[in-house]
Scaffold this motif. Sequence first.
Motif, PDB file in Angstrom:
ATOM      1  N   ASP A 168       0.832  -1.196   0.000  1.00 21.07           N
ATOM      2  CA  ASP A 168       0.000   0.000   0.000  1.00 21.07           C
ATOM      3  C   ASP A 168       0.873   1.255   0.000  1.00 21.07           C
ATOM      4  O   ASP A 168       1.689   1.437   0.899  1.00 21.07           O
ATOM      5  CB  ASP A 168      -0.885  -0.032   1.250  1.00 21.07           C
ATOM      6  CG  ASP A 168      -1.901   1.107   1.292  1.00 21.07           C
ATOM      7  OD1 ASP A 168      -1.839   2.000   0.428  1.00 21.07           O
ATOM      8  OD2 ASP A 168      -2.744   1.091   2.206  1.00 21.07           O
ATOM      9  N   PRO A 169       0.724   2.146  -0.997  1.00 20.17           N
ATOM     10  CA  PRO A 169       1.505   3.378  -1.011  1.00 20.17           C
ATOM     11  C   PRO A 169       1.309   4.226   0.246  1.00 20.17           C
ATOM     12  O   PRO A 169       2.196   5.007   0.624  1.00 20.17           O
ATOM     13  CB  PRO A 169       0.993   4.118  -2.255  1.00 20.17           C
ATOM     14  CG  PRO A 169       0.502   3.031  -3.148  1.00 20.17           C
ATOM     15  CD  PRO A 169      -0.098   2.011  -2.219  1.00 20.17           C
ATOM     16  N   ARG A 170       0.155   4.078   0.902  1.00 21.61           N
ATOM     17  CA  ARG A 170      -0.108   4.884   2.092  1.00 21.61           C
ATOM     18  C   ARG A 170       0.697   4.430   3.311  1.00 21.61           C
ATOM     19  O   ARG A 170       0.616   5.036   4.370  1.00 21.61           O
ATOM     20  CB  ARG A 170      -1.610   4.882   2.412  1.00 21.61           C
ATOM     21  CG  ARG A 170      -2.418   5.676   1.394  1.00 21.61           C
ATOM     22  CD  ARG A 170      -3.881   5.786   1.820  1.00 21.61           C
ATOM     23  NE  ARG A 170      -4.664   6.470   0.817  1.00 21.61           N
ATOM     24  CZ  ARG A 170      -4.855   7.791   0.777  1.00 21.61           C
ATOM     25  NH1 ARG A 170      -4.308   8.556   1.683  1.00 21.61           N
ATOM     26  NH2 ARG A 170      -5.601   8.333  -0.172  1.00 21.61           N
ATOM     27  N   ARG A 171       1.492   3.413   3.141  1.00 19.80           N
ATOM     28  CA  ARG A 171       2.498   3.084   4.157  1.00 19.80           C
ATOM     29  C   ARG A 171       3.449   4.267   4.316  1.00 19.80           C
ATOM     30  O   ARG A 171       3.957   4.529   5.403  1.00 19.80           O
ATOM     31  CB  ARG A 171       3.242   1.823   3.723  1.00 19.80           C
ATOM     32  CG  ARG A 171       4.626   1.638   4.315  1.00 19.80           C
ATOM     33  CD  ARG A 171       4.587   1.178   5.742  1.00 19.80           C
ATOM     34  NE  ARG A 171       5.947   0.998   6.247  1.00 19.80           N
ATOM     35  CZ  ARG A 171       6.245   0.684   7.480  1.00 19.80           C
ATOM     36  NH1 ARG A 171       5.293   0.484   8.364  1.00 19.80           N
ATOM     37  NH2 ARG A 171       7.494   0.551   7.863  1.00 19.80           N
ATOM     38  N   ASN A 172       3.689   4.997   3.215  1.00 17.24           N
ATOM     39  CA  ASN A 172       4.541   6.190   3.262  1.00 17.24           C
ATOM     40  C   ASN A 172       3.743   7.356   3.832  1.00 17.24           C
ATOM     41  O   ASN A 172       2.659   7.683   3.332  1.00 17.24           O
ATOM     42  CB  ASN A 172       5.051   6.519   1.859  1.00 17.24           C
ATOM     43  CG  ASN A 172       5.983   7.709   1.842  1.00 17.24           C
ATOM     44  OD1 ASN A 172       5.532   8.855   1.851  1.00 17.24           O
ATOM     45  ND2 ASN A 172       7.278   7.446   1.831  1.00 17.24           N
ATOM     46  N   ARG A 173       4.245   7.984   4.875  1.00 21.46           N
ATOM     47  CA  ARG A 173       3.488   9.016   5.583  1.00 21.46           C
ATOM     48  C   ARG A 173       3.239  10.252   4.731  1.00 21.46           C
ATOM     49  O   ARG A 173       2.206  10.909   4.874  1.00 21.46           O
ATOM     50  CB  ARG A 173       4.212   9.397   6.881  1.00 21.46           C
ATOM     51  CG  ARG A 173       4.199   8.291   7.915  1.00 21.46           C
ATOM     52  CD  ARG A 173       5.049   8.599   9.116  1.00 21.46           C
ATOM     53  NE  ARG A 173       4.502   9.692   9.927  1.00 21.46           N
ATOM     54  CZ  ARG A 173       5.059  10.095  11.070  1.00 21.46           C
ATOM     55  NH1 ARG A 173       6.161   9.517  11.520  1.00 21.46           N
ATOM     56  NH2 ARG A 173       4.516  11.079  11.761  1.00 21.46           N
ATOM     57  N   LEU A 174       4.183  10.601   3.853  1.00 26.60           N
ATOM     58  CA  LEU A 174       3.956  11.742   2.967  1.00 26.60           C
ATOM     59  C   LEU A 174       2.778  11.474   2.040  1.00 26.60           C
ATOM     60  O   LEU A 174       1.904  12.332   1.860  1.00 26.60           O
ATOM     61  CB  LEU A 174       5.217  12.018   2.137  1.00 26.60           C
ATOM     62  CG  LEU A 174       6.246  12.987   2.688  1.00 26.60           C
ATOM     63  CD1 LEU A 174       7.430  13.071   1.745  1.00 26.60           C
ATOM     64  CD2 LEU A 174       5.638  14.364   2.910  1.00 26.60           C
ATOM     65  N   LEU A 175       2.749  10.294   1.457  1.00 26.22           N
ATOM     66  CA  LEU A 175       1.655   9.947   0.549  1.00 26.22           C
ATOM     67  C   LEU A 175       0.345   9.793   1.314  1.00 26.22           C
ATOM     68  O   LEU A 175      -0.715  10.215   0.844  1.00 26.22           O
ATOM     69  CB  LEU A 175       1.983   8.655  -0.209  1.00 26.22           C
ATOM     70  CG  LEU A 175       3.219   8.701  -1.109  1.00 26.22           C
ATOM     71  CD1 LEU A 175       3.478   7.331  -1.721  1.00 26.22           C
ATOM     72  CD2 LEU A 175       3.079   9.757  -2.194  1.00 26.22           C
ATOM     73  N   ALA A 176       0.410   9.186   2.499  1.00 25.42           N
ATOM     74  CA  ALA A 176      -0.799   8.962   3.287  1.00 25.42           C
ATOM     75  C   ALA A 176      -1.452  10.269   3.725  1.00 25.42           C
ATOM     76  O   ALA A 176      -2.671  10.333   3.915  1.00 25.42           O
ATOM     77  CB  ALA A 176      -0.472   8.118   4.515  1.00 25.42           C
ATOM     78  N   GLY A 177      -0.652  11.321   3.868  1.00 24.56           N
ATOM     79  CA  GLY A 177      -1.187  12.591   4.332  1.00 24.56           C
ATOM     80  C   GLY A 177      -1.839  13.428   3.252  1.00 24.56           C
ATOM     81  O   GLY A 177      -2.426  14.480   3.547  1.00 24.56           O
TER      82      GLY A 177
END
Length: 251
Positions: free
Chosen positions: A16-25
């Motif tokens: 899941d790309p949203r593992r990355n906090r920048l992308l998740a935000g």
Amino acid sequence: MPTATGPDGSTGTGPDPRRNRLLAGLPAKVYQRVVPDLEQFHAGMRHEVYGPGQPIEHVYFPLYSVFSLVAEADGKAVEVATIGHEGMVGLPVFLGAATSPNRAFCQIPGPTLRMTAAQLRRLLQDNGVLHTALHHYTQATLVQLAQSVACNRLHDNAQRMSRWILTTHDRMDTDRFTLTHEFLAQMLGVRRATVSEHAANLQRQGLITYSRGAMTITDRRGLEGNTCECYHIVRTEFDALLGRDRLTPSS
């Protein structure tokens, strides 16, 4: 390349790309614009993503990998920043530079997402939200860089080693990760014997175990008590600017 994003943000073709906090935000609409430009990339141990004076061709969003940013002088290198799932490797591109005097490479291998520098520049042309997210990340990174300078000057090697271990642990989903004494010595700018001595002390205190190039955190709270305030200052800054979406479990 991620193509179909589900309701939970997963792509169905990898982590899941949203593992990355920048992308998740990112808000949903912005996130959906960014994801198609990302490609999956497995960063191997010591894989260099850019070096001094070399064109930065890609920016990287770590998912389960961890990268080191190092500065070099007189033929020696010391780590100045650690980059994991909280951020992006390639900030010079965001800041308008094509190269950097520093070197960035993978210290812990794992799944990563990347896009070309040209794709990031295109996305930034009309995306204020992405600009804001990267500005926040830049501020947190500047704090990390400044605190590293202070820590390297003011604190002893044992405290600095504990800080480095904790910083790496924050970016992992496991208490056990690959780490050699040689690599840690390079990152801290000390002799291998110094690392071996402090690692033995941490083991005697029951804070870590170390065997065959793998380190296991056995008492995270104890390790936090063994480090300096620099670790807490940097972590607090990242949490404040990027959100506390993942707290490191305490052992």
